[in-house]
Design a protein around this motif. Structure first.
Motif, PDB file in Angstrom:
ATOM      1  N   GLU A 189       0.891  -0.823  -0.002  1.00 47.21           N
ATOM      2  CA  GLU A 189       0.224  -0.551  -0.202  1.00 47.21           C
ATOM      3  C   GLU A 189       0.819   1.133  -0.097  1.00 47.21           C
ATOM      4  OE1 GLU A 189      -2.141  -0.182   3.314  1.00 47.21           O
ATOM      5  OE2 GLU A 189      -1.097  -0.390   5.091  1.00 47.21           O
ATOM      6  N   SER A 190       0.123   1.959   0.427  1.00 43.59           N
ATOM      7  CA  SER A 190       0.912   3.805  -0.191  1.00 43.59           C
ATOM      8  C   SER A 190       1.586   3.991   1.198  1.00 43.59           C
ATOM      9  CB  SER A 190      -0.304   5.043  -0.420  1.00 43.59           C
ATOM     10  OG  SER A 190      -0.837   5.585   0.277  1.00 43.59           O
ATOM     11  N   SER A 191       2.903   5.202   1.379  1.00 38.41           N
ATOM     12  CA  SER A 191       3.502   5.164   2.640  1.00 38.41           C
ATOM     13  C   SER A 191       2.411   6.043   3.528  1.00 38.41           C
ATOM     14  CB  SER A 191       4.422   5.580   2.143  1.00 38.41           C
ATOM     15  OG  SER A 191       4.508   6.997   1.143  1.00 38.41           O
ATOM     16  N   THR A 192       2.146   6.710   2.507  1.00 40.27           N
ATOM     17  CA  THR A 192       0.632   7.212   3.646  1.00 40.27           C
ATOM     18  C   THR A 192      -0.879   6.207   4.380  1.00 40.27           C
ATOM     19  OG1 THR A 192       0.454   8.495   1.887  1.00 40.27           O
ATOM     20  CG2 THR A 192      -1.215   8.568   3.888  1.00 40.27           C
ATOM     21  N   LEU A 193      -0.511   5.644   3.704  1.00 42.40           N
ATOM     22  CA  LEU A 193      -2.307   4.369   4.454  1.00 42.40           C
ATOM     23  C   LEU A 193      -0.987   3.406   5.163  1.00 42.40           C
ATOM     24  CD1 LEU A 193      -3.737   3.407   1.434  1.00 42.40           C
ATOM     25  CD2 LEU A 193      -4.892   4.518   3.795  1.00 42.40           C
ATOM     26  N   PHE A 194      -0.144   3.236   4.935  1.00 40.60           N
ATOM     27  CA  PHE A 194       1.388   2.563   5.507  1.00 40.60           C
ATOM     28  C   PHE A 194       1.256   3.300   6.883  1.00 40.60           C
ATOM     29  CE2 PHE A 194       5.254   1.236   7.305  1.00 40.60           C
ATOM     30  CZ  PHE A 194       5.019   0.329   7.394  1.00 40.60           C
ATOM     31  N   GLY A 195       1.789   4.396   6.939  1.00 36.89           N
ATOM     32  CA  GLY A 195       1.981   5.097   8.015  1.00 36.89           C
ATOM     33  C   GLY A 195       0.842   5.182   8.958  1.00 36.89           C
TER      34      GLY A 195
ATOM     35  N   ALA B 295      15.319   5.066   5.042  1.00 37.15           N
ATOM     36  CA  ALA B 295      15.301   5.586   3.066  1.00 37.15           C
ATOM     37  C   ALA B 295      13.962   6.913   3.455  1.00 37.15           C
ATOM     38  CB  ALA B 295      13.980   4.493   2.894  1.00 37.15           C
ATOM     39  N   ARG B 296      13.859   7.641   1.938  1.00 39.76           N
ATOM     40  CA  ARG B 296      13.187   9.024   2.238  1.00 39.76           C
ATOM     41  C   ARG B 296      11.523   8.852   3.050  1.00 39.76           C
ATOM     42  NH1 ARG B 296      14.485  11.493  -2.827  1.00 39.76           N
ATOM     43  NH2 ARG B 296      16.533  11.501  -1.759  1.00 39.76           N
ATOM     44  N   TYR B 297      11.027   7.831   2.801  1.00 40.48           N
ATOM     45  CA  TYR B 297       9.806   7.944   3.241  1.00 40.48           C
ATOM     46  C   TYR B 297       9.469   7.646   4.891  1.00 40.48           C
ATOM     47  CZ  TYR B 297       9.236   2.608   2.801  1.00 40.48           C
ATOM     48  OH  TYR B 297       9.243   1.818   3.345  1.00 40.48           O
ATOM     49  N   ASN B 298      10.387   6.909   4.807  1.00 44.28           N
ATOM     50  CA  ASN B 298      10.273   6.862   6.616  1.00 44.28           C
ATOM     51  C   ASN B 298      10.406   8.099   7.516  1.00 44.28           C
ATOM     52  OD1 ASN B 298      11.009   4.190   6.315  1.00 44.28           O
ATOM     53  ND2 ASN B 298      13.120   4.857   6.526  1.00 44.28           N
ATOM     54  N   ARG B 299      10.914   9.052   6.927  1.00 44.56           N
ATOM     55  CA  ARG B 299      11.221  10.176   7.593  1.00 44.56           C
ATOM     56  C   ARG B 299       9.564  11.321   7.807  1.00 44.56           C
ATOM     57  NH1 ARG B 299      16.057  10.297   5.176  1.00 44.56           N
ATOM     58  NH2 ARG B 299      15.596  12.008   3.749  1.00 44.56           N
ATOM     59  N   THR B 300       8.966  10.636   6.193  1.00 44.91           N
ATOM     60  CA  THR B 300       7.278  11.710   6.702  1.00 44.91           C
ATOM     61  C   THR B 300       6.898  10.671   7.080  1.00 44.91           C
ATOM     62  OG1 THR B 300       8.065  11.678   3.862  1.00 44.91           O
ATOM     63  CG2 THR B 300       5.694  12.093   4.684  1.00 44.91           C
TER      64      THR B 300
END
Ligand SMILES: [Zn+2]
Length: 409
Positions: A224-230, A255-260
Motif C-alpha cells: 500500500e502507499s506509505s501514507t496508508l501504511f503510516g 529511506a526517504r519515505y521513512n522520515r515522512t
C-alpha cells in the motif's frame, strides 16, 4: 477409531443443529429496506465441519416488495454464503497462510482428515484475510477516536520500539502496468510490501545489551502507499500503548519515505537509523574510491560508531574519485550521511542502552513475508498477497483467536 469417532460426532452435531433450530425463539425477520420478510420454506446445504459433512436445512426468508433473501440461521452460525463451518475456515486460512495451497491441502488431509481442494483453500484463505483486514480497520477507527483521552493503564517503564521496512513481493504482470522497476529494461517484477513491527525492551542481557521483551513483537503490513501504511503503523503503536510509553524509539533504514511517516506520526520519538545499513553505505563509499574489494578505513568506522558523522563526511569528502560517474555516486553516498546524521548518534544510543539495529523488522520481512510470498515461481495479485499478509501478521501477532472471537454474535 478416529474415523468412526468423527462420523459419530458429525451425527451428534447434525442432531444438535436441528434441536437448536427447533428451540430458537421466533422473531420477526426484517429486510434491509425495513419490510417484514416472509418464510419461503427450508433449503438444504451440506455443511463441511471439522467432524466432516453434516446435512443442514434452514429457513429461507424473502422480502415481498424487493425480493431480497436472507438465511437468519446462517447469519447466527457465521456460515453466510459458505459451506464451510467457521472451524474449517479457520483451519483453511491458517494452513493456507503457512504454506503453498497444495501443501496446505495435503496438511489438512493428514492433520484433520479433511479433503479439500487447494483452490478452495486459496479462495477461503483470501476471504478470511479480507475479513481480518476489515476487523483491523474497524479497530483502527475506534483507536483513532480515543487518541488523547486519558489512558486507563499505568504508564509503562519498558522502552517502546517501532520499526519498519519494505520488501519486494513478486506480482502478476497486470499489477505492474505503468510502474518503473529495477530490472535492466526498467520494468518491475515486484511490488513493495511494507512491514512494521512494535516491540518493547526491558532491561539488559548478561553482556549488557538491550533485550527484547519475549513475545512482545506484533506486526502490521500490506502492499500500500506509505501514507496508508503510516496510519496503519501509527494505530498499531497506539493499540500497543504508544501514549503510555516514556521512551519511544523508531528504528529505520534511513529511506526517504521513512522520515515522512516519522514526522507525521512519531514526531516526539527518538529516531535511529539502523547501524548496519550505515555500515553498508560506508563500505559502498570505500568501494567507489578504492575498488570492489575495499573496506572502510578503521578511522571512518570509529567515527561512525561514535556518531561523529560531520567528521566522517569532511574526511571522506576530501577523497575525490576519478570519473564523473563515480563522483556522482560518491555525492549520493555522502548525502545519505548528511541527511541521516541526526539519527546516527550511536555512542549516545549505546549509552542509553537502546537497540541500534533494525534486525527485528528485517527478520520480520523474511518470516512474515518472504517465507510465504517470495518462493520461486510465485506471482501474486495484490489483493491475494495482501490477504495472506494480513493473515500472517494477525497470526504471528497472536491475534487470530481474537479475530474469531469477534465474529461470535
Ligand atoms: Zn426489502
Amino acid at each position: 477409531m478416529l474415523q468412526a469417532a468423527r462420523q459419530g460426532g458429525a451425527g451428534v452435531l447434525g442432531t444438535l443443529l436441528s434441536h437448536w433450530q427447533g428451540h430458537a425463539p421466533r422473531e420477526v425477520i426484517l429486510c434491509q429496506c425495513g419490510q417484514r420478510m416472509r418464510s419461503r420454506g427450508r433449503r438444504r446445504k451440506g455443511l463441511v465441519t471439522t467432524l466432516g459433512r453434516v446435512p443442514f436445512a434452514r429457513s429461507f426468508y424473502q422480502c415481498p416488495p424487493c425480493s431480497q433473501g436472507r438465511f437468519p440461521d446462517d447469519e447466527r452460525l457465521d456460515i453466510v454464503q459458505t459451506i464451510y463451518s467457521p472451524g474449517v475456515r479457520r483451519l483453511m486460512a491458517r494452513a493456507g497462510s503457512q504454506s503453498q495451497f497444495a501443501q496446505a491441502a495435503a496438511d489438512l488431509r493428514c492433520y484433520a482428515g479433511l479433503t479439500l481442494e487447494a483452490r478452495e483453500i486459496e479462495r477461503v484463505a483470501e476471504e478470511v484475510g479480507h475479513q481480518v483486514e476489515q476487523w483491523l480497520s474497524a479497530q483502527q477507527e475506534q483507536i483513532l477516536q480515543t487518541v488523547g483521552t486519558p489512558a486507563p493503564a499505568a504508564a509503562s517503564e519498558a522502552k517502546f520500539y517501532i520499526s519498519f521496512d519494505g520488501t519486494g513481493v513478486p506480482v502478476r504482470k497486470s499489477e505492474l502496468l505503468g510502474r518503473r522497476g529495477k530490472q535492466a529494461d526498467g520494468s518491475a517484477r515486484t511490488r513493495e510490501a511494507k512491514l512494521g513491527c512494535v516491540f518493547t525492551q526491558v532491561g539488559l542481557d548478561k553482556e549488557g545489551y538491550p533485550q527484547r521483551e519475549p513475545h512482545s513483537t506484533t506486526y502490521v503490513g500490506a502492499i500500500e502507499s506509505s501514507t496508508l501504511f503510516g496510519w496503519r503503523l501509527y494505530t498499531e503503536a497506539l493499540r500497543r500503548g504508544l501514549e503510555q510509553a516514556h521512551t519511544v524509539v523508531v528504528l529505520t533504514d534511513g529511506a526517504r519515505y521513512n522520515r515522512t511517516i516519522i514526522q507525521t506520526h512519531f514526531h516526539d520519538a527518538v529516531h535511529i537509523v539502523d547501524l548496519f545499513h550505515a555500515y553498508e553505505h560506508l563500505t559502498t563509499l570505500a568501494q567507489i574510491l578504492w575498488g570492489q574489494e575495499a573496506k572502510a578505513p578503521k578511522a571512518w568506522r570509529d567515527w561512525l560508531e561514535a556518531g561523529d558523522i560531520g567528521r566522517l563526511i569532511r574526511q571522506a569528502g576530501k577523497q575525490l574519485p576519478a570519473s564523473a560517474k563515480s563522483k556522482k555516486s560518491m555525492r549520493k553516498q555522502l548525502r545519505y550521511f548528511e541527511n541521516n546524521a541526526p539519527q546516527m548518534r550511536y555512542a549516545e544510543y549505546r549509552e542509553k542502552k537502546f537497540f541500534v539495529g533494525s534486525g527485528v523488522v528485517e527478520a520480520g520481512c523474511r518470516t512474515v513475508i518472504g517465507e510465504r510470498l517470495k518462493q520461486s515461481g510465485m506471482r501474486w495479485s495484490v489483493r491475494g498477497a495482501n490477504a495472506i499478509i494480513a493473515l500472517r501478521c494477525c497470526i504471528l501477532s497472536g491475534r487470530f483467536e481474537d479475530f474469531w472471537a469477534s465474529r461470535t454474535p
